[in-house]
Structures are given as structure tokens and as C-alpha cells.
Design a protein around this motif. Sequence first.
Motif, mmCIF file in Angstrom:
data_model
loop_
_atom_site.group_PDB
_atom_site.id
_atom_site.type_symbol
_atom_site.label_atom_id
_atom_site.label_comp_id
_atom_site.label_asym_id
_atom_site.label_seq_id
_atom_site.Cartn_x
_atom_site.Cartn_y
_atom_site.Cartn_z
ATOM 1 N N GLU A 518 44.327 42.519 48.516
ATOM 2 C CA GLU A 518 44.490 41.305 47.702
ATOM 3 C C GLU A 518 44.156 40.066 48.513
ATOM 4 N N ARG A 535 30.633 41.318 40.465
ATOM 5 C CA ARG A 535 31.440 42.465 40.890
ATOM 6 C C ARG A 535 30.762 43.203 42.053
ATOM 7 N N ASN A 552 36.119 49.933 38.740
ATOM 8 C CA ASN A 552 37.395 49.430 38.241
ATOM 9 C C ASN A 552 38.357 49.081 39.370
ATOM 10 N N ALA A 553 38.027 49.422 40.616
ATOM 11 C CA ALA A 553 38.862 49.020 41.748
ATOM 12 C C ALA A 553 38.953 47.495 41.821
ATOM 13 N N ASP A 555 38.849 45.450 39.215
ATOM 14 C CA ASP A 555 39.751 45.016 38.146
ATOM 15 C C ASP A 555 41.212 45.241 38.530
ATOM 16 N N VAL A 556 41.491 46.315 39.218
ATOM 17 C CA VAL A 556 42.860 46.592 39.648
ATOM 18 C C VAL A 556 43.341 45.529 40.628
ATOM 19 N N ALA A 557 42.477 45.178 41.591
ATOM 20 C CA ALA A 557 42.853 44.158 42.574
ATOM 21 C C ALA A 557 43.034 42.789 41.913
ATOM 22 N N CYS A 559 43.815 42.204 38.793
ATOM 23 C CA CYS A 559 45.037 42.254 37.979
ATOM 24 C C CYS A 559 46.278 42.034 38.846
ATOM 25 N N GLY A 560 46.312 42.656 40.034
ATOM 26 C CA GLY A 560 47.438 42.470 40.944
ATOM 27 C C GLY A 560 47.549 41.034 41.423
ATOM 28 N N ARG A 563 48.927 38.766 38.646
ATOM 29 C CA ARG A 563 50.367 38.958 38.469
ATOM 30 C C ARG A 563 51.142 38.153 39.515
#
Length: 585
Positions: A518, A535, A552-553, A555-557, A559-560, A563
Amino acid sequence: MNFGALLAKRALIGRDDELAALRTLHEPGGPLVAVVHGVAGSGKSALIRAFAAEHEHATIVDGRAIEPTPAGFEQAAGRHPRLLVIDTFERLRLLDDWLRHTYFPSLPADTRVVIAARDAPGAVWRATFGEYLRVIPLGPLAPADAAAVLEGVGLDPQQAVEVNRFVRGHPLSLQLAASAVKEHPDAVIPTVTQELAALYLDGLDPETRAALDRACVLRRVTRSLLPDGFDRLATLPFVELTPEGLVIHDTVREAVSALLKATDPVRHREHRAAAWRQIRHELPDGGWASIADMIALVEEPLVREAFFPSAVQHYAVETARPSDRDAILKIVARHHPGPTTALLSDWWDAVPDAFRVARAPRGTVVAFAVLCDLRRIPQGLFLRDPVCQAWRAHLRAHPVPKGQRVLAARVALAHGTGSAPSPCFSALLRDVERERLEGVVRRVYAVSGGAELDEQLEPLGYLPIDGGATVCDLGAESVAGWLSELAARDLPVRKTALDPEARELTLDGRTVALTKLECAVLRYLQERQGQVVPRAALLHDVWGYEWAGGANAVDVAICGLRRKLGEHAKRLETVRGVGFRMVPL
């Protein structure tokens, strides 16, 4: 009810002559522009708004509530108002030249303009409008009128006479004195408005007084800036409800601020810090209103004077005419004879519309400045001017993102004083500040003006670079970010900062822990603020050549990160079909 509303309700007691003077605007051969002027608290706003109420098609513009740029003014006033009423005109002095030479001449012949300002119009206004300008001074109320006002708010005739012996007809003082006498019937009425304010304030309950102390550092009061004090302040006699929020009368606000700063500087600083955090949170979405709120927190006088000039404009500032060339070069030769004169002649030939001049009332050029977008300077001029080469070298070493403007201020000189401070020189510098509000300005390059001037500009962020030049980098957020940095200098606030070593983000005074990934993604995006990052670029530069996982890695990062950013999550934007863009936090 505030004093402005009281005057309107009681038919403007004691202002019949002034109202009649305004009505001459609609007489055959009458003036085109009327300027009502008087000291703070003299009832200017009440008078011009009462006049506007007589006309169905009046357009009212409050100088406190609009961005002082041509676009901001036109949005508020429209292009063809029939009766244009401008209140608090002293807040719009950055537009002085544009209003006189561009906007007002563009209005239909039957349009009339009414202005309320603290000071009488300067010589350039008289020279521009001549017999079509009506100046209406607003003095104290006559004794009988002052007594009528005081009796109208509940004082008996004897009290009214006694109060006015000391107040001498000053409208705001009348209101403060009346409120104070009602709370303290045996009080001795002082003669100074600030002292009257102190007398009135001493009678406030502790909660309201605490709210007023917190509000004294603010330009305006909104529910977001003062949620627990808004309703309390709204009932006070010197507070006006405007479309922007509550506005405390300048005289009272300044008295409260000065008293708090002198008696409890720590609490005064804490109030400024709390205001800074909330205003910083509302930037950049708050637009000009939030920028102006931040300017009010900056204690550097040069900044406040640049954006909200207090001096009356005695010089007309405008784009140079072809006939001004010789006068400009004479000023250059007077202060910088030799090669500089030849260089400025080349500048004139290459970008004549970059020259701005200050004129005396009779039209004589008394000062000039050269300001333009750096990218407009021709290649040949860059090669001939050593200062341009210094700017280019710095820009190549420290590039700015696409879409952000870079301004070049080649020189500013006054005939009598050169680059030393003077009224005409100040008028030109204000013109430079106005340019900062036009578009996203990232950086301003200038020429070293000598030790005295450089020392004055250093607190504004101007730093020396090689080649006898200086630079002011406003940062990724342009004017909003630059002002935030200036306002925060002496405040106990923790700014937004990413610590890659500790993998922590400081945001709104709180510390957010980040994972290694992150932190790397956020750092990568912050280094490219305002730019769209594909991307593929993130995968290649952050995950590395050896990454064999799915896309999608990313997108996961993201999203974290969102948050953990909480209410700032929207600063990390998704650009559909391309990637992501980081807006400054």
C-alpha cells in the motif's frame, strides 16, 4: 435583528439625502456610477440595499462572497444587469482595472452601477468616469436621527440622549451602545467602537462568548466551521446572515481577535489551528470561499494585502499600448542601463501583450511589469536572455505535471523607486496575484530584485536559484495548497505526509499504518499527482517485471488504500478503462 435589518425596517433613519442622491441615477443626464463610502459600521450596506429594494431588477453582488476574478464576478453579476449594486467593494480591488476598462464599458447604456466601499474612489475612477461618477459620503447620523434609532431598539428618550453624547451618531456604535445599556443600565459608555464592543461582550454568557472567540479567527462562520456555536452567534446584533454563512462585523471581529491574541495567545493559536484543519479538509472542493477562508488565517501581511488590498487604487493598471514602448524603455534605462534595456526591447518585440503598466490619472506610465506564461516565450528570446536560461534549466530539472501553468515575471519597475516598494509598484504586484487565480498555476519564476525585495518575498515561498533568478512553487494544489502551507507555519498542526520508512501516512492529524505494498502504491501515485497512471505502469513499476499474477492485484491494493483513507477515499480516482489518478490529499 442586526443593525442593517433595523435600518431597512425603519426606512433608513437619517439617510434621506443620501437615498435621494442615489435616485438621481435614473434621472435624465444623471450619473452612471454612484459610490457610497464611509467608515466601518456607517450603514453603507443598509443604504444601498434599501435602494436596490426599490427596483425589481436589481442585481446585488457582495464582494465578500465571490472569487475576485473576471469569471467569478460575471457569474455573480451576469453580463447585462439593469441595476448593479456592489457591496463591500474593497474586497474586489484585484478587479479594479478590469471593471473600469472592460466590464463596465460592456454594459448596456441604460445600466446603472451603485458601489459601497470604505474609501472614496481614487483618482483613476474620477479620471475614467468624470461627470458620470457620483460620490456619496456617509457620515454620522444627526442627533435627532440617532435618538430615533436608539429609541427604536428600546431605550427611553433620556437614555438615548445620554448614549449619543458619547457615540456621536456612529451607527454601529449606536447599536452596540444600546445593547450594552440594556444589559448594564448603569454602565459608562465609552467613545471608541472597540471599547463599546468590549463592554457589550462582557455581558455575553460564557458559551456565546467562547463561540465568538473561536469565530474571531474566521472570515465567515459556517456550521461546518463552528457547529456548536452557529446558532448562538446568529442572534447577536453585529452578526449578519449571508449566503456564505454568518459574517461578524469587521470592527467587532478585529476587537475580539486582538483582545484574545493579547491576553491568551495560546488559545488564539489553538482556534486558528482548529479552523485550519477544517478549512484544509474542505479544500479544494470548497472553491473560492474556502480559499478566502484560508487567506484569513495567513498572518503574513503581504499575502492579505495581495489578495485583499486595503489601499485605494490611485493608479490604473492595464495592458500596455503600442505607444507605451518608449516610456517603458526609459524606465528600464533609468534603473538598469545597458544590456537589460536591449533585452527588454526584445521582450517587447516578442510578447508585447505580456507588458502591464500602471498609469497616473493623467495617463502617464509610472511603472510596468512583464508577466506571461513561460511557454509563450519564443526560443530566440530564451537564448538571448540569461535569466530565461536559468528558468529553463530549473524547469528541466524540476518539471511540472501537464496542465499546470508556469508563469514568468521578467521584471517590475517603477519610474521613481525601481523595484523598491511604492504605491504604483504595489498595484502591479497585485496584478501578478490576480494572475495566480486564473487557472491552475503551479510555479512562478522571477528575477532577483535585490536583497531588500528578496527578503520581503522569502516568506511567500520565493527561493533563489542559479542565474540571478527566484522561483515560487505553489505545489500540486496550486494556490490552495500554497496558502495552506503559509497559514500552517506557526500553527500546531500535522500536515498530510507519507513516511515510507515507517510506512505511515499522517492525515488530518491522525496516523494511518500502511502495508509495504500500500505504501509503495500510494507513493507511486503521489509522485504523479494529477496524472492518469495506467494499470500496466503500476504492475510494471510497483509489482516488478517478475509479477505473474492477475491485474486484479491492483484493484485489491487500491481498495485497501481507499478504506484507510476514509473520507478522503474519493481523492484516489478510477479512470475507467485506463487506470487511476491521485488528487492531492
